[in-house]
Scaffold this active site. Structure first.
Site, PDB file in Angstrom:
ATOM      1  N   ASP A   1     -26.237 -47.144  18.955  1.00 48.69           N
ATOM      2  CA  ASP A   1     -26.797 -48.206  19.603  1.00 48.69           C
ATOM      3  C   ASP A   1     -25.740 -49.186  20.144  1.00 48.69           C
ATOM      4  O   ASP A   1     -25.853 -49.733  21.325  1.00 48.69           O
ATOM      5  CB  ASP A   1     -27.667 -49.128  18.775  1.00 48.69           C
TER       6      ASP A   1
ATOM      7  N   LYS B   1     -36.014 -40.431   7.844  1.00 46.94           N
ATOM      8  CA  LYS B   1     -36.438 -41.129   6.579  1.00 46.94           C
ATOM      9  C   LYS B   1     -35.935 -42.695   6.896  1.00 46.94           C
ATOM     10  O   LYS B   1     -34.927 -43.002   6.824  1.00 46.94           O
ATOM     11  CB  LYS B   1     -35.804 -40.656   5.550  1.00 46.94           C
TER      12      LYS B   1
ATOM     13  N   SER C   1     -31.910 -41.095   5.912  1.00 47.93           N
ATOM     14  CA  SER C   1     -31.732 -42.564   5.169  1.00 47.93           C
ATOM     15  C   SER C   1     -30.521 -43.291   5.691  1.00 47.93           C
ATOM     16  O   SER C   1     -30.170 -43.703   6.861  1.00 47.93           O
ATOM     17  CB  SER C   1     -31.877 -42.297   3.833  1.00 47.93           C
TER      18      SER C   1
END
Length: 445
Positions: free
Chosen positions: A308, A322, A297
């Site tokens: 990224d 998740k 999460s």
């Protein structure tokens, strides 16, 4: 996400309770209702009239609510007094017990994560373990709140847990001495070579500010400035979305951090850098993020954002996967729904749901003799019954860990112990940072 914001917080979303709570209200259902709702009412009437023993309305209504939510996904739930009290206790961060996060799984009690330094952690309990007995009494099928209540108790008292660990043939007993649990969401230390190690154990209130203070403290302690930084989010089950955004923003000076998309406009939003903190608090310092199968999460939001943007190199094992957001929707003063309302996506548009975050460099935990077996049998989001299916289909290969032998990772746990290495993943991350000479290794991916 795992709810880690206080139930007492203001401005929570509201919801309308659609399930009637009295027999008279149920009696208002007639032929104008949908066939499905008519079937629900007919079932209710049959049970009331024909079940072998009388059944109270509150039992049937609670069963209907639980059944509706169980048909959605593993993270939507009805929360009442006992659950709310347990939630608030965890938020306050002070209680007497074992210091573990657990969840119910098909009638079993599964350890999500032992808190670092807690009695459970010191006794050797690990993420993924199943607790089958408490003081010799079988607890399979027991309500989770009742099992948790049995595990709590006065500090200094002993409790015997029977543990089933995937990868081992036989269960075993562990005696744990309860303690006063004071959760520390963020801890840090300066390691040899001026490499900072910051452990983020959960995403509760002020985690972003705590990590900012930790970076400043580490810089003051270093002899010539930080040579590298390890953000350790292994076994971190998640928490507040706001704190995940704040932590990511600490190390980014622009671009998107995460976006979430739901059915309503209110649940579709993007979070950008430079909205919580200005600039990069560790500008020029190379960063390694450590994750494992217990990182879920909020942990995945941070790892995905820094990965990224090529701000950090991610090491360890593939994360839990998740990628959904839960919102707390009050029903009454002491009841609420924890309802999945959106999916979230990394800055490049990747959905974390099911696939998780794949590390740039897979580093097994060689210092744990059971790690390899537990990895083979590790339970992730994609294994949960009724989980949300990711919108972007992932190739099977991307969900499987690399099984090829890596010449870098051939040492045994016994050999590492002789070398004085207690945590191979951390040791490998630190050695990697020392070799960088202060350059951003993530940018060279």
């Amino acid at each position: 996400m795992k709810i880690a914001a206080s139930i007492r917080a203001a401005a929570l979303c509201t919801a309308v309770a659609l399930v009637p709570v009295t027999t008279s209200a149920l009696a208002q259902v007639d032929g104008r209702a949908s066939p499905e709702f008519a079937a629900l009412f007919a079932t209710y009437q049959r049970i009331k009239a024909s079940y072998v023993e009388p059944v109270e309305d509150d039992v049937l209504i609670r069963g209907a609510i639980d059944g509706m939510l169980a048909a959605l996904d593993p993270h939507s739930a009805y929360i009442d007094g006992a659950s709310l009290q347990r939630l608030n206790t965890m938020i306050d961060g002070n209680y007497q017990g074992l210091g573990i996060s657990v969840q119910g799984e098909d009638g079993a009690v599964k350890v999500v994560s032992p808190f670092r330094g807690s009695p459970a952690d010191q006794a050797g309990i690990k993420a993924g373990d199943y607790i089958t007995h408490i003081d010799g009494q079988l607890i399979f099928g027991l309500e989770l709140d009742e099992a948790v209540a049995q595990m709590r108790g006065p500090a200094g008292s002993d409790i015997e847990l029977t543990i089933f660990r995937p990868g081992r043939e036989d269960s075993f007993e562990v005696v744990v001495t309860r303690g006063l649990i004071e959760l520390e969401p963020v801890t840090w230390e300066l390691l040899e070579g001026d490499v900072g190690h910051i452990s983020i154990n959960e995403f509760s209130a002020d985690v972003g500010a705590d990590v900012r203070d930790a970076v400043r403290e580490l810089e003051d302690q270093s002899s010539a400035g930080l040579a590298g930084l390890v953000l350790d989010m292994r076994r971190n089950p998640g928490g507040s979305l706001d704190e995940a955004v704040a932590l990511s923003d600490l190390f980014l000076d622009g671009g998107q951090i995460v976006s979430q998309r739901g059915r309503s406009r209110r649940d579709t939003v993007a979070f950008d850098a430079e909205t919580v903190y200005r600039g990069d608090v560790a500008e020029g310092v190379p960063i390694v993020v450590l994750i494992d199968e217990g990182s879920a999460s909020a942990s995945e939001i941070v790892a995905g954002a820094l990965q990224d943007h090529r701000r950090a190199l991610v090491m360890g094992e593939r994360s839990f996967g998740k990628g959904s957001v839960q919102t707390l929707l009050p029903l009454t003063r002491d009841t609420a729904l924890k309802l999945t309302t959106a999916r979230y996506y990394t800055p490049s548009g990747r959905s974390v749901q099911e696939g998780g975050i794949a590390p740039d460099i897979r580093v097994p935990q060689l210092s744990d003799p059971d790690a390899e077996r537990r990895q083979r049998l590790a339970l992730r989001e994609s294994d949960l019954r009724g989980h949300l299916v990711g919108e972007i289909e992932a190739e099977d290969e991307s969900l499987m860990r690399d099984t090829l032998d890596d010449p870098r990772f051939q040492l045994t746990a016994a050999e590492l112990e002789e070398m004085g290495v207690e945590d191979f993943q951390l040791d490998y991350a630190v050695r990697t940072l020392r070799r960088t000479g202060g350059t951003n290794i993530a940018a060279r991916r």
